[in-house]
Design a protein around this motif. Sequence first.
Motif, PDB file in Angstrom:
ATOM      1  N   TYR A 225       0.822  -1.211   0.000  1.00  0.00           N
ATOM      2  CA  TYR A 225       0.000   0.000   0.000  1.00  0.00           C
ATOM      3  C   TYR A 225       0.860   1.268   0.000  1.00  0.00           C
ATOM      4  CZ  TYR A 225      -3.722  -3.270   0.920  1.00  0.00           C
ATOM      5  OH  TYR A 225      -4.593  -4.315   0.825  1.00  0.00           O
ATOM      6  N   GLU A 226       1.944   1.257   0.769  1.00  0.00           N
ATOM      7  CA  GLU A 226       2.859   2.405   0.768  1.00  0.00           C
ATOM      8  C   GLU A 226       3.511   2.566  -0.600  1.00  0.00           C
ATOM      9  OE1 GLU A 226       4.288   2.331   5.433  1.00  0.00           O
ATOM     10  OE2 GLU A 226       5.300   1.048   3.981  1.00  0.00           O
ATOM     11  N   ALA A 227       3.898   1.456  -1.214  1.00  0.00           N
ATOM     12  CA  ALA A 227       4.515   1.508  -2.540  1.00  0.00           C
ATOM     13  C   ALA A 227       3.540   2.059  -3.569  1.00  0.00           C
ATOM     14  CB  ALA A 227       5.008   0.123  -2.945  1.00  0.00           C
ATOM     15  N   LEU A 228       2.298   1.617  -3.516  1.00  0.00           N
ATOM     16  CA  LEU A 228       1.275   2.080  -4.448  1.00  0.00           C
ATOM     17  C   LEU A 228       1.045   3.582  -4.297  1.00  0.00           C
ATOM     18  CD1 LEU A 228      -0.932   1.439  -6.529  1.00  0.00           C
ATOM     19  CD2 LEU A 228      -2.435   0.907  -4.618  1.00  0.00           C
TER      20      LEU A 228
ATOM     21  N   VAL B  24     -10.744  12.194 -17.218  1.00  0.00           N
ATOM     22  CA  VAL B  24     -11.877  11.979 -16.298  1.00  0.00           C
ATOM     23  C   VAL B  24     -12.070  10.490 -16.044  1.00  0.00           C
ATOM     24  CG1 VAL B  24     -14.385  12.187 -16.046  1.00  0.00           C
ATOM     25  CG2 VAL B  24     -13.043  14.146 -16.834  1.00  0.00           C
ATOM     26  N   GLY B  25     -12.016   9.698 -17.095  1.00  0.00           N
ATOM     27  CA  GLY B  25     -12.149   8.247 -16.933  1.00  0.00           C
ATOM     28  C   GLY B  25     -11.050   7.664 -16.061  1.00  0.00           C
ATOM     29  N   ALA B  26      -9.819   8.133 -16.257  1.00  0.00           N
ATOM     30  CA  ALA B  26      -8.689   7.649 -15.446  1.00  0.00           C
ATOM     31  C   ALA B  26      -8.879   8.028 -13.978  1.00  0.00           C
ATOM     32  CB  ALA B  26      -7.373   8.207 -15.975  1.00  0.00           C
ATOM     33  N   CYS B  27      -9.352   9.238 -13.717  1.00  0.00           N
ATOM     34  CA  CYS B  27      -9.600   9.662 -12.326  1.00  0.00           C
ATOM     35  C   CYS B  27     -10.684   8.801 -11.679  1.00  0.00           C
ATOM     36  CB  CYS B  27      -9.997  11.134 -12.274  1.00  0.00           C
ATOM     37  SG  CYS B  27      -8.632  12.260 -12.545  1.00  0.00           S
ATOM     38  N   LEU B  28     -11.763   8.571 -12.406  1.00  0.00           N
ATOM     39  CA  LEU B  28     -12.843   7.736 -11.860  1.00  0.00           C
ATOM     40  C   LEU B  28     -12.369   6.303 -11.630  1.00  0.00           C
ATOM     41  CD1 LEU B  28     -15.834   9.027 -14.029  1.00  0.00           C
ATOM     42  CD2 LEU B  28     -15.385   9.512 -11.601  1.00  0.00           C
TER      43      LEU B  28
ATOM     44  N   ALA C 263      -9.247   5.302 -11.131  1.00  0.00           N
ATOM     45  CA  ALA C 263      -8.275   5.283 -10.033  1.00  0.00           C
ATOM     46  C   ALA C 263      -8.991   5.347  -8.686  1.00  0.00           C
ATOM     47  CB  ALA C 263      -7.299   6.453 -10.169  1.00  0.00           C
ATOM     48  N   TYR C 264     -10.030   6.169  -8.599  1.00  0.00           N
ATOM     49  CA  TYR C 264     -10.789   6.254  -7.357  1.00  0.00           C
ATOM     50  C   TYR C 264     -11.454   4.911  -7.041  1.00  0.00           C
ATOM     51  CZ  TYR C 264     -14.235   7.561  -3.892  1.00  0.00           C
ATOM     52  OH  TYR C 264     -14.988   7.606  -2.749  1.00  0.00           O
ATOM     53  N   ALA C 265     -12.107   4.320  -8.051  1.00  0.00           N
ATOM     54  CA  ALA C 265     -12.793   3.038  -7.840  1.00  0.00           C
ATOM     55  C   ALA C 265     -11.793   1.946  -7.461  1.00  0.00           C
ATOM     56  CB  ALA C 265     -13.566   2.643  -9.095  1.00  0.00           C
ATOM     57  N   GLY C 266     -10.660   1.899  -8.139  1.00  0.00           N
ATOM     58  CA  GLY C 266      -9.643   0.903  -7.819  1.00  0.00           C
ATOM     59  C   GLY C 266      -9.071   1.091  -6.428  1.00  0.00           C
ATOM     60  N   GLY C 267      -8.856   2.346  -6.038  1.00  0.00           N
ATOM     61  CA  GLY C 267      -8.363   2.642  -4.690  1.00  0.00           C
ATOM     62  C   GLY C 267      -9.352   2.216  -3.616  1.00  0.00           C
TER      63      GLY C 267
ATOM     64  N   ALA D 108      -9.290  -1.596  -3.395  1.00  0.00           N
ATOM     65  CA  ALA D 108      -8.086  -2.069  -2.705  1.00  0.00           C
ATOM     66  C   ALA D 108      -8.184  -1.841  -1.198  1.00  0.00           C
ATOM     67  CB  ALA D 108      -6.850  -1.368  -3.259  1.00  0.00           C
ATOM     68  N   GLN D 109      -8.678  -0.686  -0.790  1.00  0.00           N
ATOM     69  CA  GLN D 109      -8.750  -0.374   0.634  1.00  0.00           C
ATOM     70  C   GLN D 109      -9.828  -1.178   1.352  1.00  0.00           C
ATOM     71  OE1 GLN D 109      -8.291   3.283   2.342  1.00  0.00           O
ATOM     72  NE2 GLN D 109      -6.304   3.453   1.388  1.00  0.00           N
ATOM     73  N   ASN D 110     -10.918  -1.463   0.672  1.00  0.00           N
ATOM     74  CA  ASN D 110     -12.055  -2.103   1.334  1.00  0.00           C
ATOM     75  C   ASN D 110     -12.113  -3.616   1.195  1.00  0.00           C
ATOM     76  OD1 ASN D 110     -13.124   0.335   2.307  1.00  0.00           O
ATOM     77  ND2 ASN D 110     -13.991   0.768   0.301  1.00  0.00           N
ATOM     78  N   TYR D 111     -11.519  -4.174   0.143  1.00  0.00           N
ATOM     79  CA  TYR D 111     -11.734  -5.592  -0.117  1.00  0.00           C
ATOM     80  C   TYR D 111     -10.479  -6.433  -0.258  1.00  0.00           C
ATOM     81  CZ  TYR D 111     -16.423  -3.930  -0.900  1.00  0.00           C
ATOM     82  OH  TYR D 111     -17.637  -3.333  -0.745  1.00  0.00           O
TER      83      TYR D 111
END
Length: 129
Positions: free
Chosen positions: A66-69, A105-109, A111-115, A118-121
């Motif tokens: 997570y720190e590396a990411l 915009v697609g990349a931002c959305l 990246a947010y969804a992927g983040g 990763a944090q929740n699942y």
Amino acid sequence: APAVHIKPEVLQQQQKEEDQGNITCQRVAPALGIGMCSGYLAGLLGVGGGVLVVPALTLLTPCNHYEALATSLCAMVLPAASGTLTHFRAGNVALRGGIAPSLAVGACLGAYAGGQLAQNYIHDETTMR
């Protein structure tokens, strides 16, 4: 006097907290080398630096996955801005038809969804460290 037993995990956490603020050659050299290699390949081939940087940071520095990411994402801001400016000046950015803004915009959305995923699942057991 009675012996005091401290779990190794506690000692490691204390050492990590003490070392976090220190800038040393052992920390800077691998990060500098990783950054130079990924920047060179990104500039030459257009490959995503994170594909190289995240595993390299995980393997060659004290960073966990997570720190590396997060560190990789943070470090890519300036090179991305520099590359964008260079290509914009050369007329290579596809602004006509809304391609570049839509991609951004697609990349931002994404990246947010992927983040969030990763944090929740995704649990620590699924990562290398």
